[in-house]
Design a protein around this motif. Structure first.
Motif, mmCIF file in Angstrom:
data_model
loop_
_atom_site.group_PDB
_atom_site.id
_atom_site.type_symbol
_atom_site.label_atom_id
_atom_site.label_comp_id
_atom_site.label_asym_id
_atom_site.label_seq_id
_atom_site.Cartn_x
_atom_site.Cartn_y
_atom_site.Cartn_z
ATOM 1 N N LYS A 182 0.931 -1.207 0.196
ATOM 2 C CA LYS A 182 0.035 0.194 0.067
ATOM 3 C C LYS A 182 0.714 1.275 0.037
ATOM 4 C CE LYS A 182 -4.137 -2.027 0.143
ATOM 5 N NZ LYS A 182 -4.945 -1.940 -1.135
ATOM 6 N N VAL A 183 0.320 2.357 -0.499
ATOM 7 C CA VAL A 183 0.960 3.464 -0.373
ATOM 8 C C VAL A 183 0.056 4.746 -0.145
ATOM 9 C CG1 VAL A 183 2.472 2.959 -2.519
ATOM 10 C CG2 VAL A 183 0.266 4.162 -2.924
ATOM 11 N N THR A 184 0.614 5.906 0.361
ATOM 12 C CA THR A 184 -0.310 6.988 0.814
ATOM 13 C C THR A 184 0.816 8.246 0.352
ATOM 14 O OG1 THR A 184 -1.689 8.019 2.297
ATOM 15 C CG2 THR A 184 0.515 7.407 3.236
ATOM 16 N N THR A 185 0.186 9.410 0.431
ATOM 17 C CA THR A 185 0.638 10.705 0.038
ATOM 18 C C THR A 185 1.595 11.621 1.223
ATOM 19 O OG1 THR A 185 -1.143 12.056 0.320
ATOM 20 C CG2 THR A 185 -0.905 10.942 -1.775
ATOM 21 N N MET A 190 15.083 2.726 -6.435
ATOM 22 C CA MET A 190 15.286 1.934 -5.159
ATOM 23 C C MET A 190 13.832 1.928 -4.581
ATOM 24 S SD MET A 190 17.082 2.398 -1.382
ATOM 25 C CE MET A 190 18.550 2.805 -2.121
ATOM 26 N N GLN A 191 13.312 2.941 -4.600
ATOM 27 C CA GLN A 191 11.950 3.104 -4.112
ATOM 28 C C GLN A 191 10.704 2.327 -4.923
ATOM 29 O OE1 GLN A 191 10.291 7.247 -3.614
ATOM 30 N NE2 GLN A 191 8.514 6.443 -2.486
ATOM 31 N N ARG A 192 11.163 2.583 -6.284
ATOM 32 C CA ARG A 192 10.140 1.909 -7.158
ATOM 33 C C ARG A 192 10.442 0.234 -7.066
ATOM 34 N NH1 ARG A 192 7.848 3.125 -12.941
ATOM 35 N NH2 ARG A 192 7.315 1.026 -13.678
ATOM 36 N N THR A 193 11.584 -0.250 -6.973
ATOM 37 C CA THR A 193 12.050 -1.566 -6.839
ATOM 38 C C THR A 193 11.274 -2.116 -5.453
ATOM 39 O OG1 THR A 193 13.988 -1.148 -8.208
ATOM 40 C CG2 THR A 193 13.796 -3.055 -6.603
ATOM 41 N N LEU A 194 11.543 -1.389 -4.309
ATOM 42 C CA LEU A 194 11.074 -1.723 -3.181
ATOM 43 C C LEU A 194 9.386 -1.789 -3.202
ATOM 44 C CD1 LEU A 194 13.190 0.373 -0.770
ATOM 45 C CD2 LEU A 194 13.212 -2.028 -0.877
ATOM 46 N N LEU A 195 8.695 -1.009 -3.693
ATOM 47 C CA LEU A 195 7.293 -1.099 -4.007
ATOM 48 C C LEU A 195 6.983 -2.289 -4.747
ATOM 49 C CD1 LEU A 195 6.475 2.631 -4.312
ATOM 50 C CD2 LEU A 195 5.919 1.283 -2.325
ATOM 51 N N GLU A 196 7.629 -2.365 -6.036
ATOM 52 C CA GLU A 196 7.152 -3.391 -6.995
ATOM 53 C C GLU A 196 7.344 -4.744 -6.309
ATOM 54 O OE1 GLU A 196 9.699 -2.358 -10.186
ATOM 55 O OE2 GLU A 196 7.745 -1.479 -11.186
ATOM 56 N N VAL A 210 3.094 -3.566 -5.594
ATOM 57 C CA VAL A 210 2.586 -2.327 -6.142
ATOM 58 C C VAL A 210 3.123 -2.221 -7.664
ATOM 59 C CG1 VAL A 210 2.608 0.042 -5.873
ATOM 60 C CG2 VAL A 210 2.737 -1.116 -3.881
ATOM 61 N N LEU A 211 1.890 -2.014 -8.451
ATOM 62 C CA LEU A 211 2.191 -1.810 -9.818
ATOM 63 C C LEU A 211 2.156 -0.209 -10.502
ATOM 64 C CD1 LEU A 211 0.292 -4.899 -11.377
ATOM 65 C CD2 LEU A 211 2.711 -4.624 -10.774
ATOM 66 N N PHE A 212 2.925 0.069 -11.485
ATOM 67 C CA PHE A 212 2.817 1.139 -11.905
ATOM 68 C C PHE A 212 2.292 1.264 -13.266
ATOM 69 C CE2 PHE A 212 5.971 1.384 -8.606
ATOM 70 C CZ PHE A 212 5.905 2.756 -7.938
ATOM 71 N N ASP A 213 1.481 2.365 -13.807
ATOM 72 C CA ASP A 213 1.160 2.269 -14.859
ATOM 73 C C ASP A 213 2.037 3.050 -15.958
ATOM 74 O OD1 ASP A 213 1.104 5.257 -14.975
ATOM 75 O OD2 ASP A 213 -1.032 5.214 -14.655
ATOM 76 N N GLU A 214 1.719 2.888 -16.993
ATOM 77 C CA GLU A 214 2.564 3.524 -18.494
ATOM 78 C C GLU A 214 3.113 5.042 -18.021
ATOM 79 O OE1 GLU A 214 -1.374 4.710 -19.165
ATOM 80 O OE2 GLU A 214 -0.570 2.764 -18.610
#
Length: 108
Positions: free
Chosen positions: A19-22, A76-82, A86-90
């Motif tokens: 999960k993520v938040t702002t 690093m942040q993206r890797t940890l989330l993935e 957690v998926l990212f769109d295009e």
């Protein structure tokens, strides 16, 4: 400031894996601070403060990873989330309706 950072870290520790938040939502939940202050608190973690805080789960209101100085932190942040699923769109955004954490008491 140290007491405020501890309150921010305590809230961020509550965000579950996947999960993520702002920054802004953390600021609302903690009270007495701004999204920018939450960002500063997350940045302070890189200097070894409270390593158990899952800083990667805090992203910007656009659903994106905020730009870090050298870009290494972004990857690093993206890797940890993935790794948490957690998926990212295009457009490199996270869908809050799927991965958003509204806080300990429910919806935004």
């Amino acid at each position: 400031m140290e007491h405020l950072y501890e309150r921010i870290y305590a809230m961020v520790r509550r965000i579950p894996p996947g999960k993520v938040t702002t920054y802004g939502r953390v600021a609302e939940l903690v009270g007495g601070c701004t999204a920018r202050m939450v960002g500063y608190a997350m940045a302070a973690l890189k200097r070894g403060t409270a390593p158990e805080v899952p800083w990667q789960r805090v992203i910007n209101a656009q659903g994106k990873i905020s730009i870090h100085g050298d870009g290494i932190g972004n990857a690093m942040q993206r890797t940890l989330l993935e790794e948490e699923g957690v998926l990212f769109d295009e457009k490199d955004r996270v869908d809050f309706s799927v991965y958003g954490w509204p806080g300990p008491d429910g919806p935004y």
